[in-house]
Design a protein around this motif. Structure first.
Motif, PDB file in Angstrom:
ATOM      1  N   GLU A 173      11.849  -7.212   0.601  1.00  0.00           N
ATOM      2  CA  GLU A 173      12.888  -8.707   0.109  1.00  0.00           C
ATOM      3  C   GLU A 173      11.861  -9.282   0.069  1.00  0.00           C
ATOM      4  OE1 GLU A 173      13.120  -7.361   4.505  1.00  0.00           O
ATOM      5  OE2 GLU A 173      13.339  -5.877   2.674  1.00  0.00           O
ATOM      6  N   GLN A 174      10.705  -9.819   0.758  1.00  0.00           N
ATOM      7  CA  GLN A 174       9.887 -10.787   0.608  1.00  0.00           C
ATOM      8  C   GLN A 174       8.991 -11.198  -0.489  1.00  0.00           C
ATOM      9  OE1 GLN A 174       7.181  -9.763   4.188  1.00  0.00           O
ATOM     10  NE2 GLN A 174       6.501 -12.406   3.858  1.00  0.00           N
ATOM     11  N   TRP A 175       9.250 -10.252  -1.133  1.00  0.00           N
ATOM     12  CA  TRP A 175       8.600  -9.986  -2.461  1.00  0.00           C
ATOM     13  C   TRP A 175       9.461 -10.831  -3.733  1.00  0.00           C
ATOM     14  CZ3 TRP A 175       3.618  -9.519  -4.326  1.00  0.00           C
ATOM     15  CH2 TRP A 175       2.371  -9.189  -3.977  1.00  0.00           C
ATOM     16  N   GLN A 176      10.454 -10.711  -3.052  1.00  0.00           N
ATOM     17  CA  GLN A 176      11.643 -10.929  -4.125  1.00  0.00           C
ATOM     18  C   GLN A 176      12.185 -11.832  -3.761  1.00  0.00           C
ATOM     19  OE1 GLN A 176      14.113  -6.913  -3.857  1.00  0.00           O
ATOM     20  NE2 GLN A 176      13.801  -6.911  -6.203  1.00  0.00           N
ATOM     21  N   GLY A 177      11.106 -12.987  -3.072  1.00  0.00           N
ATOM     22  CA  GLY A 177      11.935 -13.914  -2.248  1.00  0.00           C
ATOM     23  C   GLY A 177      13.587 -13.977  -1.548  1.00  0.00           C
ATOM     24  N   GLY A 178      14.014 -12.438  -0.688  1.00  0.00           N
ATOM     25  CA  GLY A 178      14.726 -12.716  -0.362  1.00  0.00           C
ATOM     26  C   GLY A 178      15.038 -13.963   0.457  1.00  0.00           C
ATOM     27  N   PRO A 179      16.362 -14.077   2.037  1.00  0.00           N
ATOM     28  CA  PRO A 179      16.313 -14.695   3.163  1.00  0.00           C
ATOM     29  C   PRO A 179      15.299 -13.770   4.090  1.00  0.00           C
ATOM     30  CG  PRO A 179      18.136 -14.461   2.337  1.00  0.00           C
ATOM     31  CD  PRO A 179      17.519 -13.060   1.316  1.00  0.00           C
ATOM     32  N   ALA A 209       1.170  -7.467  -9.747  1.00  0.00           N
ATOM     33  CA  ALA A 209       2.189  -7.002 -10.544  1.00  0.00           C
ATOM     34  C   ALA A 209       2.150  -5.428  -9.930  1.00  0.00           C
ATOM     35  CB  ALA A 209       1.724  -7.039 -11.332  1.00  0.00           C
ATOM     36  N   GLU A 210       1.510  -4.521  -9.838  1.00  0.00           N
ATOM     37  CA  GLU A 210       1.390  -3.326  -9.658  1.00  0.00           C
ATOM     38  C   GLU A 210       1.480  -2.785  -7.711  1.00  0.00           C
ATOM     39  OE1 GLU A 210      -1.525   0.754  -9.459  1.00  0.00           O
ATOM     40  OE2 GLU A 210      -2.171  -1.113 -10.247  1.00  0.00           O
ATOM     41  N   LEU A 211       1.300  -3.721  -6.928  1.00  0.00           N
ATOM     42  CA  LEU A 211       1.553  -3.657  -5.289  1.00  0.00           C
ATOM     43  C   LEU A 211       2.608  -4.044  -5.218  1.00  0.00           C
ATOM     44  CD1 LEU A 211       0.487  -3.050  -3.182  1.00  0.00           C
ATOM     45  CD2 LEU A 211      -0.535  -5.287  -2.984  1.00  0.00           C
ATOM     46  N   ALA A 212       3.843  -5.059  -5.955  1.00  0.00           N
ATOM     47  CA  ALA A 212       5.190  -5.263  -5.756  1.00  0.00           C
ATOM     48  C   ALA A 212       5.709  -4.546  -5.912  1.00  0.00           C
ATOM     49  CB  ALA A 212       4.967  -6.729  -6.607  1.00  0.00           C
ATOM     50  N   LEU A 213       5.727  -3.420  -7.281  1.00  0.00           N
ATOM     51  CA  LEU A 213       6.152  -2.549  -7.140  1.00  0.00           C
ATOM     52  C   LEU A 213       6.402  -1.222  -6.723  1.00  0.00           C
ATOM     53  CD1 LEU A 213       5.981  -2.488 -11.264  1.00  0.00           C
ATOM     54  CD2 LEU A 213       7.844  -2.481 -10.440  1.00  0.00           C
ATOM     55  N   GLN A 214       5.216  -0.828  -6.198  1.00  0.00           N
ATOM     56  CA  GLN A 214       4.690  -0.153  -4.579  1.00  0.00           C
ATOM     57  C   GLN A 214       5.996  -0.386  -3.992  1.00  0.00           C
ATOM     58  OE1 GLN A 214       0.527   0.018  -4.409  1.00  0.00           O
ATOM     59  NE2 GLN A 214       0.854   1.745  -6.743  1.00  0.00           N
ATOM     60  N   HIS A 215       5.676  -1.722  -3.396  1.00  0.00           N
ATOM     61  CA  HIS A 215       7.127  -1.716  -2.174  1.00  0.00           C
ATOM     62  C   HIS A 215       8.097  -1.860  -2.967  1.00  0.00           C
ATOM     63  CE1 HIS A 215       3.431  -2.732   1.232  1.00  0.00           C
ATOM     64  NE2 HIS A 215       2.992  -3.838   0.050  1.00  0.00           N
ATOM     65  N   ILE A 216       8.420  -2.194  -3.522  1.00  0.00           N
ATOM     66  CA  ILE A 216       9.482  -1.725  -4.175  1.00  0.00           C
ATOM     67  C   ILE A 216       9.869  -0.590  -4.672  1.00  0.00           C
ATOM     68  CG2 ILE A 216      11.702  -2.715  -5.587  1.00  0.00           C
ATOM     69  CD1 ILE A 216       9.489  -5.953  -5.689  1.00  0.00           C
ATOM     70  N   GLU A 217      10.136   0.288  -5.281  1.00  0.00           N
ATOM     71  CA  GLU A 217      10.101   1.244  -6.157  1.00  0.00           C
ATOM     72  C   GLU A 217       9.695   2.551  -5.359  1.00  0.00           C
ATOM     73  OE1 GLU A 217       9.914   0.553 -10.151  1.00  0.00           O
ATOM     74  OE2 GLU A 217      11.459  -0.565  -9.756  1.00  0.00           O
ATOM     75  N   ALA A 218       8.471   2.691  -4.753  1.00  0.00           N
ATOM     76  CA  ALA A 218       7.008   3.978  -4.498  1.00  0.00           C
ATOM     77  C   ALA A 218       7.787   4.830  -2.925  1.00  0.00           C
ATOM     78  CB  ALA A 218       6.253   3.628  -4.444  1.00  0.00           C
ATOM     79  N   PRO A 219       8.324   5.733  -3.505  1.00  0.00           N
ATOM     80  CA  PRO A 219       8.246   6.844  -2.356  1.00  0.00           C
ATOM     81  C   PRO A 219       7.571   5.808  -1.201  1.00  0.00           C
ATOM     82  CG  PRO A 219       8.131   8.068  -3.990  1.00  0.00           C
ATOM     83  CD  PRO A 219       7.288   7.011  -4.143  1.00  0.00           C
ATOM     84  N   VAL A 220       8.018   6.210   0.369  1.00  0.00           N
ATOM     85  CA  VAL A 220       8.308   5.910   1.427  1.00  0.00           C
ATOM     86  C   VAL A 220       6.955   7.507   1.637  1.00  0.00           C
ATOM     87  CG1 VAL A 220       8.158   5.782   3.912  1.00  0.00           C
ATOM     88  CG2 VAL A 220      10.139   4.577   2.543  1.00  0.00           C
ATOM     89  N   PRO A 221       5.138   6.470   2.404  1.00  0.00           N
ATOM     90  CA  PRO A 221       4.061   7.608   2.270  1.00  0.00           C
ATOM     91  C   PRO A 221       4.292   8.232   3.746  1.00  0.00           C
ATOM     92  CG  PRO A 221       3.262   5.675   2.108  1.00  0.00           C
ATOM     93  CD  PRO A 221       4.688   4.971   2.284  1.00  0.00           C
ATOM     94  N   GLU A 222       5.305   8.528   3.897  1.00  0.00           N
ATOM     95  CA  GLU A 222       5.626   9.129   5.176  1.00  0.00           C
ATOM     96  C   GLU A 222       4.488  10.794   5.687  1.00  0.00           C
ATOM     97  OE1 GLU A 222       9.341  11.318   6.424  1.00  0.00           O
ATOM     98  OE2 GLU A 222       9.801  10.330   4.349  1.00  0.00           O
ATOM     99  N   ALA A 223       4.022  11.376   4.587  1.00  0.00           N
ATOM    100  CA  ALA A 223       4.109  12.630   4.486  1.00  0.00           C
ATOM    101  C   ALA A 223       2.524  12.120   4.882  1.00  0.00           C
ATOM    102  CB  ALA A 223       3.941  13.619   3.065  1.00  0.00           C
ATOM    103  N   GLY A 311       9.670  -8.161 -15.628  1.00  0.00           N
ATOM    104  CA  GLY A 311       9.500  -9.475 -15.577  1.00  0.00           C
ATOM    105  C   GLY A 311       7.952  -9.472 -14.382  1.00  0.00           C
ATOM    106  N   TRP A 312       7.908  -8.079 -13.927  1.00  0.00           N
ATOM    107  CA  TRP A 312       6.831  -8.332 -12.848  1.00  0.00           C
ATOM    108  C   TRP A 312       5.785  -8.258 -13.587  1.00  0.00           C
ATOM    109  CZ3 TRP A 312       7.657  -9.433  -7.772  1.00  0.00           C
ATOM    110  CH2 TRP A 312       7.885  -8.984  -7.614  1.00  0.00           C
ATOM    111  N   LEU A 313       5.630  -7.711 -14.294  1.00  0.00           N
ATOM    112  CA  LEU A 313       3.819  -7.849 -15.232  1.00  0.00           C
ATOM    113  C   LEU A 313       3.500  -9.068 -15.373  1.00  0.00           C
ATOM    114  CD1 LEU A 313       1.513  -6.502 -16.638  1.00  0.00           C
ATOM    115  CD2 LEU A 313       2.682  -5.890 -18.891  1.00  0.00           C
ATOM    116  N   GLY A 314       4.456  -9.854 -16.140  1.00  0.00           N
ATOM    117  CA  GLY A 314       4.375 -11.215 -16.191  1.00  0.00           C
ATOM    118  C   GLY A 314       4.272 -12.078 -14.794  1.00  0.00           C
ATOM    119  N   ALA A 315       4.816 -11.515 -13.780  1.00  0.00           N
ATOM    120  CA  ALA A 315       4.520 -12.152 -12.399  1.00  0.00           C
ATOM    121  C   ALA A 315       3.066 -11.815 -12.035  1.00  0.00           C
ATOM    122  CB  ALA A 315       5.913 -11.776 -11.729  1.00  0.00           C
ATOM    123  N   GLY A 316       2.486 -10.783 -12.214  1.00  0.00           N
ATOM    124  CA  GLY A 316       1.490 -10.456 -11.623  1.00  0.00           C
ATOM    125  C   GLY A 316       0.262 -10.853 -12.472  1.00  0.00           C
ATOM    126  N   ALA A 317       0.567 -11.695 -13.794  1.00  0.00           N
ATOM    127  CA  ALA A 317      -0.510 -12.011 -14.697  1.00  0.00           C
ATOM    128  C   ALA A 317      -0.406 -13.514 -14.597  1.00  0.00           C
ATOM    129  CB  ALA A 317      -0.407 -11.558 -16.120  1.00  0.00           C
TER     130      ALA A 317
END
Length: 542
Positions: A173-179, A209-223, A311-317
């Motif tokens: 939510e920090q990446w997305q500008g949330g409260p 861009a890649e880092l943002a997508l990982q934080h938003i969508e990638a599985p939690v690396p608990e293993a 739009g994340w690719l453009g944001a990353g660029a």
């Protein structure tokens, strides 16, 4: 030209410097107590917004009283400079420990996490979100205790101050500008906990861009973490803030239960000893050893928005081209490392005059946070001077901070007069010149002028805002099976208002027959909020 020095203190040496200013080791002349003095650079001091932020940071520190947060002695502002006088901690950054050892034992990592959470809990109780928790902002003392530093981009809980933080530790939510919310601090602390356990960050994208997508969508690396502590990783790095502990204090309770079950009742004592042993491998880095000044971080300033997934690719660029990030010496080659991305300065202006060292109620200069360890020598409070301030709860004081040493000012340090009643200050006859505060923004109305479906899972909305100045728009979208009810949330974004109508493309899950939007503003609009709902094509009665 000789640099301005806070009256009543004798500087010993510089501890660190950066684009925003410098931190020096100094001694309070009246009591002999060592302190850290954080000076705002002359360049930033000419920017009234940065000065307000600097005052706000001091005010925030003055309201936090915790052995896990570096303490404030006083804030001093004069025509020639501005400075925060802080407690010194004879400690080294957790980043230096990790650089030396690679990773820590699980018990030592749990000690770091618990101390960090207790420091964050003090801020959360005061209604403040740190927003920049990372290994650089945790100081480990010689006894294995720790303190939290650098509230330069802190914000009030629930506000939308813009995208800011250190990318490797920012919550989705920090990446997305949330409260701003305590749950984002919990995420950052857990990311640091993961790094202590494994020697690497949870996500290692090579660009924003890649880092943002990982934080938003990638599985939690608990293993990748030891099995006993995986529940903490899973909870703390959950993608949605409501799935994490609501604040640091709640997470401490979960941590203690997991730690006791996995490592026994003495886990904390053993973990602190192990952490102290790792810190002892770096004796020359302790400020009490007289080490050379550490490199500091020069912080970039940028404004980000919250685009949809496409739009994340453009944001990353845009970020890659628009940011100049100068990293700490420990992470000079790490593209996802410790540089803090800052935006949207807070505008709450307040200063806090706190007791000088030795005055009643002043924080102890000891670095010790435990009950059994003796006070340790004073040392660096922070080597990353921060230009950005924070808003904090409470109204702004109606009087400007006293300026010891300014013309017409008389300060009596504690212990030097017949009765030790703390400093007595006569306000200066000519207060420092400051720019008049900006006129408050008046938002008359926010309106949804157009809302239409463009695809099976997409719609376009156009907004207009009638305001006397810049405002922030929070746009939320929903899906429902009932007309007149917004229903389940599908997403949200925050962006600055524009003088002309603003169009945004929204992505829906495809569920529900009714799609709805709601737009609100900060400051609040005179008409409250704008909502609109449409019946999507696949549900139309033919």
């Amino acid at each position: 030209m000789k640099a301005w020095v806070v009256p009543g203190y004798t500087e010993t040496r510089e501890l660190g410097s950066g684009a925003s200013g410098r931190v020096v080791l100094a001694v309070h002349d009246g009591t002999g107590i060592p302190v850290a003095v954080k000076y705002l650079s002359d360049r930033l001091r000419r920017d009234q917004a940065f000065v307000r932020d600097f005052r706000a940071e001091a005010r925030l520190l003055g309201g936090l009283h915790s052995p896990y947060v570096v303490g404030l002695y006083e804030y001093v502002e004069a025509p020639d400079g501005a400075a925060i006088v802080m407690e010194l901690v004879d400690g080294i950054a957790l980043r230096a420990v990790l650089k030396q050892s690679g990773h820590t034992d699980p018990e030592a990592a749990l000690v770091v996490l618990k101390g960090s959470l207790l420091g964050l809990a003090a801020a959360h109780r005061a209604g403040v979100v740190h927003r920049d928790y990372k290994p650089e902002n945790v100081l480990v003392a010689a006894d294995g205790s720790s303190k939290l530093v650098d509230f330069g981009i802190a914000a009030d809980d629930g506000t939308t101050p813009g995208v800011a933080g250190t990318p490797a530790y920012m919550a989705p939510e920090q990446w997305q500008g949330g409260p701003a919310s305590p749950a984002a601090d919990v995420y950052a602390a857990t990311a640091t906990f993961f790094e202590c356990l494994t020697g690497r960050k949870p996500y290692t994208g090579q660009n924003f861009a890649e880092l943002a997508l990982q934080h938003i969508e990638a599985p939690v690396p608990e293993a990748d973490a030891p099995e006993p502590v995986r529940p903490l990783i899973r909870r703390g790095l959950a993608k949605h803030p409501e799935e994490r502990p609501e604040d640091a204090e709640a997470f401490v309770a979960e941590l203690e239960g997991v730690a006791r079950a996995a490592y026994g009742p003495d886990w904390e004592e053993r973990g602190q000893r192990k952490l102290a042993a790792l810190a002892a491998l770096l004796p020359l880095l302790f400020p009490s050893a007289g080490a050379p000044p550490a490199s500091a971080t020069a912080f970039a300033t940028t404004s980000l928005w919250a685009p949809g997934r496409r739009g994340w690719l453009g944001a990353g660029a845009a970020l890659a081209l628009g940011l100049l990030l100068i990293f700490t010496e420990a992470e000079a080659t790490d593209l996802t490392g410790g540089a803090t991305v800052r935006s949207a300065r807070a505008t709450t202006s307040a200063a806090s005059g706190a007791p000088v060292p030795g005055a009643p109620g002043a924080p102890s200069p000891s670095a010790s946070t435990g009950t059994s360890a003796p006070p340790s020598p004073s040392a660096s409070a922070s080597t990353s001077p921060s230009p950005s301030g924070s808003t904090s709860p409470g109204a702004s004081p109606t009087t400007a901070p006293a300026t010891p040493g300014a013309p017409g000012t008389t300060t009596t340090p504690p212990g030097t007069g017949p009765t030790d009643t703390g400093p007595t200050t006569t306000p200066p006859t000519t207060p420092p010149t400051t720019a008049p505060p900006p006129a408050p923004v008046d938002v008359k109305a926010v309106n949804v002028t157009s809302f239409r479906q463009t695809d099976f899972t997409a719609a376009q909305v156009t907004l207009s805002v009638d305001a006397s100045g810049p405002a922030t728009v929070l746009l939320e979208w929903f899906s429902s099976d009932a007309r007149g009810t917004l229903g389940a949330p599908e997403g949200s974004m925050t962006f600055p208002s524009a003088t002309a109508a603003t169009a945004r493309t929204l992505t829906f899950s495809g569920q529900g027959c009714y799609w709805g939007v709601r737009a609100t503003t900060t400051p609040a609009a005179g008409n409250g909020a704008a909502t609109q709902q449409i019946l999507i094509r696949r549900c139309e009665i033919r």
